[in-house]
Design a protein around this motif. Structure first.
Motif, PDB file in Angstrom:
ATOM      1  N   HIS A 391      79.044 -39.632  32.977  1.00 17.40           N
ATOM      2  CA  HIS A 391      77.549 -39.875  33.274  1.00 17.40           C
ATOM      3  C   HIS A 391      76.827 -40.373  32.419  1.00 17.40           C
ATOM      4  CE1 HIS A 391      78.193 -37.725  37.030  1.00 17.40           C
ATOM      5  NE2 HIS A 391      78.925 -36.993  36.521  1.00 17.40           N
ATOM      6  N   PHE A 392      75.977 -41.407  32.556  1.00 17.06           N
ATOM      7  CA  PHE A 392      75.109 -41.957  31.642  1.00 17.06           C
ATOM      8  C   PHE A 392      74.201 -40.643  31.341  1.00 17.06           C
ATOM      9  CE2 PHE A 392      75.921 -46.131  33.762  1.00 17.06           C
ATOM     10  CZ  PHE A 392      75.993 -46.784  32.672  1.00 17.06           C
ATOM     11  N   PRO A 393      73.694 -40.955  29.986  1.00 19.21           N
ATOM     12  CA  PRO A 393      73.597 -42.012  29.146  1.00 19.21           C
ATOM     13  C   PRO A 393      75.012 -42.125  28.017  1.00 19.21           C
ATOM     14  CG  PRO A 393      72.239 -40.407  28.106  1.00 19.21           C
ATOM     15  CD  PRO A 393      72.492 -39.755  29.583  1.00 19.21           C
ATOM     16  N   TYR A 394      75.075 -43.315  27.821  1.00 18.10           N
ATOM     17  CA  TYR A 394      76.099 -43.703  26.958  1.00 18.10           C
ATOM     18  C   TYR A 394      75.643 -43.950  25.318  1.00 18.10           C
ATOM     19  CZ  TYR A 394      79.686 -43.852  30.665  1.00 18.10           C
ATOM     20  OH  TYR A 394      80.536 -43.600  31.632  1.00 18.10           O
ATOM     21  N   ARG A 395      76.149 -44.021  24.251  1.00 19.84           N
ATOM     22  CA  ARG A 395      75.997 -44.517  23.055  1.00 19.84           C
ATOM     23  C   ARG A 395      76.923 -45.339  22.541  1.00 19.84           C
ATOM     24  NH1 ARG A 395      77.749 -43.469  18.528  1.00 19.84           N
ATOM     25  NH2 ARG A 395      76.654 -43.761  16.530  1.00 19.84           N
ATOM     26  N   VAL A 396      76.506 -46.530  22.034  1.00 16.45           N
ATOM     27  CA  VAL A 396      77.334 -47.368  21.593  1.00 16.45           C
ATOM     28  C   VAL A 396      76.671 -48.343  20.412  1.00 16.45           C
ATOM     29  CG1 VAL A 396      78.162 -48.113  23.833  1.00 16.45           C
ATOM     30  CG2 VAL A 396      76.305 -49.460  22.678  1.00 16.45           C
ATOM     31  N   SER A 397      77.580 -48.809  19.256  1.00 20.08           N
ATOM     32  CA  SER A 397      77.151 -49.244  18.281  1.00 20.08           C
ATOM     33  C   SER A 397      78.353 -50.212  17.892  1.00 20.08           C
ATOM     34  CB  SER A 397      77.033 -48.221  17.037  1.00 20.08           C
ATOM     35  OG  SER A 397      78.300 -47.678  16.764  1.00 20.08           O
ATOM     36  N   ALA A 398      78.105 -50.748  16.578  1.00 15.97           N
ATOM     37  CA  ALA A 398      79.250 -52.125  16.399  1.00 15.97           C
ATOM     38  C   ALA A 398      80.514 -51.053  16.152  1.00 15.97           C
ATOM     39  CB  ALA A 398      78.964 -52.643  14.976  1.00 15.97           C
ATOM     40  N   GLN A 399      80.544 -50.056  15.651  1.00 13.06           N
ATOM     41  CA  GLN A 399      81.848 -49.324  15.436  1.00 13.06           C
ATOM     42  C   GLN A 399      82.320 -48.434  16.809  1.00 13.06           C
ATOM     43  OE1 GLN A 399      79.188 -49.158  13.516  1.00 13.06           O
ATOM     44  NE2 GLN A 399      79.855 -50.568  11.964  1.00 13.06           N
ATOM     45  N   ASP A 400      81.294 -48.281  17.725  1.00 12.64           N
ATOM     46  CA  ASP A 400      81.630 -47.690  18.849  1.00 12.64           C
ATOM     47  C   ASP A 400      81.541 -48.080  20.017  1.00 12.64           C
ATOM     48  OD1 ASP A 400      82.130 -45.136  20.204  1.00 12.64           O
ATOM     49  OD2 ASP A 400      80.128 -44.191  19.837  1.00 12.64           O
ATOM     50  N   PRO A 401      82.304 -49.269  20.544  1.00 14.93           N
ATOM     51  CA  PRO A 401      81.847 -49.752  22.027  1.00 14.93           C
ATOM     52  C   PRO A 401      82.365 -48.910  22.878  1.00 14.93           C
ATOM     53  CG  PRO A 401      84.130 -50.407  20.645  1.00 14.93           C
ATOM     54  CD  PRO A 401      83.621 -49.585  19.888  1.00 14.93           C
ATOM     55  N   GLU A 402      81.850 -49.330  24.177  1.00 12.18           N
ATOM     56  CA  GLU A 402      82.294 -48.525  25.561  1.00 12.18           C
ATOM     57  C   GLU A 402      82.460 -49.501  26.644  1.00 12.18           C
ATOM     58  OE1 GLU A 402      83.036 -45.434  27.309  1.00 12.18           O
ATOM     59  OE2 GLU A 402      81.567 -45.151  25.855  1.00 12.18           O
ATOM     60  N   ALA A 403      83.721 -49.121  27.403  1.00  6.77           N
ATOM     61  CA  ALA A 403      84.050 -49.872  28.696  1.00  6.77           C
ATOM     62  C   ALA A 403      83.898 -49.243  29.955  1.00  6.77           C
ATOM     63  CB  ALA A 403      85.860 -50.209  28.359  1.00  6.77           C
ATOM     64  N   LEU A 404      83.219 -49.912  30.712  1.00  9.42           N
ATOM     65  CA  LEU A 404      82.741 -49.374  31.942  1.00  9.42           C
ATOM     66  C   LEU A 404      83.641 -50.293  33.158  1.00  9.42           C
ATOM     67  CD1 LEU A 404      78.880 -49.592  31.433  1.00  9.42           C
ATOM     68  CD2 LEU A 404      80.502 -47.542  30.973  1.00  9.42           C
ATOM     69  N   LEU A 405      84.105 -49.563  34.192  1.00  5.37           N
ATOM     70  CA  LEU A 405      84.655 -50.214  35.310  1.00  5.37           C
ATOM     71  C   LEU A 405      83.824 -49.789  36.565  1.00  5.37           C
ATOM     72  CD1 LEU A 405      87.211 -51.381  36.367  1.00  5.37           C
ATOM     73  CD2 LEU A 405      88.227 -49.176  36.771  1.00  5.37           C
ATOM     74  N   VAL A 406      83.585 -51.122  37.183  1.00  2.63           N
ATOM     75  CA  VAL A 406      82.697 -50.925  38.480  1.00  2.63           C
ATOM     76  C   VAL A 406      83.566 -51.267  39.659  1.00  2.63           C
ATOM     77  CG1 VAL A 406      80.666 -51.734  39.683  1.00  2.63           C
ATOM     78  CG2 VAL A 406      80.632 -51.285  37.015  1.00  2.63           C
ATOM     79  N   ASP A 407      83.648 -50.601  40.647  1.00  3.56           N
ATOM     80  CA  ASP A 407      84.517 -50.881  41.918  1.00  3.56           C
ATOM     81  C   ASP A 407      83.535 -51.158  43.208  1.00  3.56           C
ATOM     82  OD1 ASP A 407      86.336 -51.168  43.685  1.00  3.56           O
ATOM     83  OD2 ASP A 407      87.322 -49.165  43.503  1.00  3.56           O
ATOM     84  N   ALA A 408      83.200 -52.478  43.310  1.00  6.57           N
ATOM     85  CA  ALA A 408      82.490 -52.945  44.339  1.00  6.57           C
ATOM     86  C   ALA A 408      83.117 -53.200  45.433  1.00  6.57           C
ATOM     87  CB  ALA A 408      81.361 -53.736  44.227  1.00  6.57           C
ATOM     88  N   SER A 409      82.540 -52.499  46.995  1.00  6.27           N
ATOM     89  CA  SER A 409      83.530 -53.039  48.137  1.00  6.27           C
ATOM     90  C   SER A 409      82.599 -53.448  49.290  1.00  6.27           C
ATOM     91  CB  SER A 409      84.613 -51.710  48.539  1.00  6.27           C
ATOM     92  OG  SER A 409      83.887 -50.623  48.647  1.00  6.27           O
ATOM     93  N   THR A 410      82.772 -54.231  50.211  1.00  2.03           N
ATOM     94  CA  THR A 410      82.299 -54.300  51.438  1.00  2.03           C
ATOM     95  C   THR A 410      83.326 -54.588  52.630  1.00  2.03           C
ATOM     96  OG1 THR A 410      80.891 -55.817  52.620  1.00  2.03           O
ATOM     97  CG2 THR A 410      82.094 -56.938  50.982  1.00  2.03           C
TER      98      THR A 410
END
Length: 469
Positions: A391-410
């Motif tokens: 869950h949010f929040p996330y914390r990122v920096s130049a040394q600590d990236p983050e990958a998020l996956l969004v699955d949208a459907s209709t």
């Protein structure tokens, strides 16, 4: 309010936020990318962070309300100012005592040199004159003759000098020392008054780091003299420094203008297939004019040349990273629908050929058919265990990236949409728009549409064939 009260009030609010998480100091420090002992010292009031970034990360992780964050920032400013006030007062007092002691020690030899000690002849004359006057045996010449006779005959010991000059020497030294003390005290008071006025004039506007931290370029003097090299401090500049100055931001690059722009970099890939093989595209062409399905890494070029639209589902992988080592907090992810209409015309072409797997990644799901779609965190799973949603929040920096996956459907619309990512960093806030290279993402329903997969036709040749045919 005293220095201790300011710091303790700030530490008490930190402890209140920490207790809200039900985590130990070690566990919470790992989530905030801090040292465990440092976090404990902040919460115990033994230290005050010189930068607001770790405090902001703690507030975001503990889900502090906007009112609590404002109060936390106010208490942090008061605690930093109190600490700096205590240090400045201590150093000034110690310096004044040292200067006074040195001046007094130097004044004593000077006073002794200024008042010469009387010689033996002068003592003898005064003593002799005194004896003659008391005895009444004649005038001063007779007294001198009598003293000479006594000295030649060794009939009497020489008279002992009286210590009157020593008393004068001590009194003179004390007077000089008192004058020096009074002069230094007046000079110190005037210097403190000027220093406080200069600090009040320059400390204007809200700050997100320690008050009056030396992160700005030094102003040139009116005489046009060259500025001192970095790290050096001249006596004049030390007197002009406000009372609450702090070296907290000496590592930050000095800037002549306020920092602008986003502290984040990001990329988005919308050509993500379920389990690496399952996806539908809607193409307004007959099967004979559609080339064989590509591999996932070539899907972008293939879909662009065919004018394909994502069918039923669009999966977007977002990579977010800070531009520097300063932490950036990702606060929330929102969905914005640009338009919704009737499903696109054409045929649905399935990229999978009966592929499957046991891994379901954790992701954010979006139902584009509802009036107000939101990104909801969903658990993932593999063959052995459940992968809990993050869950949010996330914390990122130049040394600590983050990958998020969004699955949208209709199922019922041809929807055009994009994402908004809220962030905060050192008191600054902003929103990133995440889309498909400047265009909204597009997803269309395929219900009731002819659907094909790539297999063998009746003649045994590889071609697009209908599902169930």
């Amino acid at each position: 309010m005293s220095t201790r009260d300011d710091v303790e009030e700030f530490a008490a609010l930190l402890r209140q936020l920490k207790d809200r998480t039900d985590r130990s100091y070690g566990s919470l420090a790992r989530r905030l990318n801090m040292n465990t002992s440092t976090l404990h010292r902040y919460c115990a009031g033994e230290a005050v962070p010189q930068d607001f970034a770790p405090v902001e990360r703690l507030a975001a992780f503990c889900r502090a309300t906007p009112q609590e964050r404002l109060e936390l920032h106010r208490l942090w400013l008061s605690a930093v100012a109190a600490r700096q006030r205590g240090r400045t007062a201590g150093s000034a007092e110690g310096k004044a005592e040292t200067e006074v002691k040195s001046a007094a020690e130097a004044a004593i030899p000077a006073a002794e040199t200024a008042i010469p000690a009387p010689d033996a002849h002068r003592d003898g004359v005064e003593d002799g004159g005194g004896d003659a006057h008391r005895d009444g045996d004649g005038d001063g010449d007779g007294a001198l003759a009598e003293d000479s006779t006594s000295a030649d005959g060794a009939s009497a010991p020489p008279p002992t000098p009286r210590p009157w000059y020593r008393r004068r020497r001590v009194l003179a030294s004390t007077a000089v020392a008192c004058a020096l003390l009074a002069t230094l005290g007046i000079a110190s008071a005037l210097s403190d008054d000027r220093s406080s006025e200069a600090g009040a004039d320059r400390s204007t506007g809200p700050r997100t780091t320690a008050p009056n931290a030396p992160h700005r370029s030094p102003e040139p003097s009116s005489a046009g003299s060259a500025a001192p090299p970095p790290g050096s401090v001249s006596p004049g500049s030390r007197r002009k420094t406000p009372a609450f100055s702090s070296p907290a931001d000496t590592s930050a690059p000095s800037a002549k203008s306020p920092v602008t722009g986003s502290p984040l970099t990001w990329s988005a890939d919308s050509q993500v297939w379920a389990m690496g093989c399952g996806h539908d595209y809607v193409i307004d062409k007959p099967p004979a004019q559609v080339p064989p399905p590509p591999s996932q890494q070539d899907a972008g070029v293939w879909s662009a040349t065919q004018g394909a639209v994502h069918g039923r589902q669009t999966m977007v992988r977002i990579s977010v990273q800070g531009r520097s080592s300063t932490a950036v907090v990702l606060e929330a992810l929102r969905v914005r629908v640009v338009s919704r209409g009737e499903p696109a015309a054409g045929n649905a072409y399935a990229m999978d050929q009966g592929c499957g797997g046991e891994l379901t990644p954790r992701r954010f799901t979006v139902n584009l058919d509802v009036d107000r779609p939101v990104a909801r965190p969903e658990d993932g799973a593999d063959s052995r265990r459940t992968l809990p949603a993050v869950h949010f929040p996330y914390r990122v920096s130049a040394q600590d990236p983050e990958a998020l996956l969004v699955d949208a459907s209709t199922q019922a619309y041809d929807a055009r949409w994009y994402l908004e990512l809220d962030w905060s960093c050192q008191g600054r806030t902003g929103t990133l728009r995440i889309d498909d290279h400047g265009r909204p993402f597009r997803t269309t329903g395929i219900e009731g549409m002819p659907r094909y997969w790539y297999g063998s036709d009746e003649a045994g040749e590889r071609a697009w064939v209908p599902y169930g045919g």
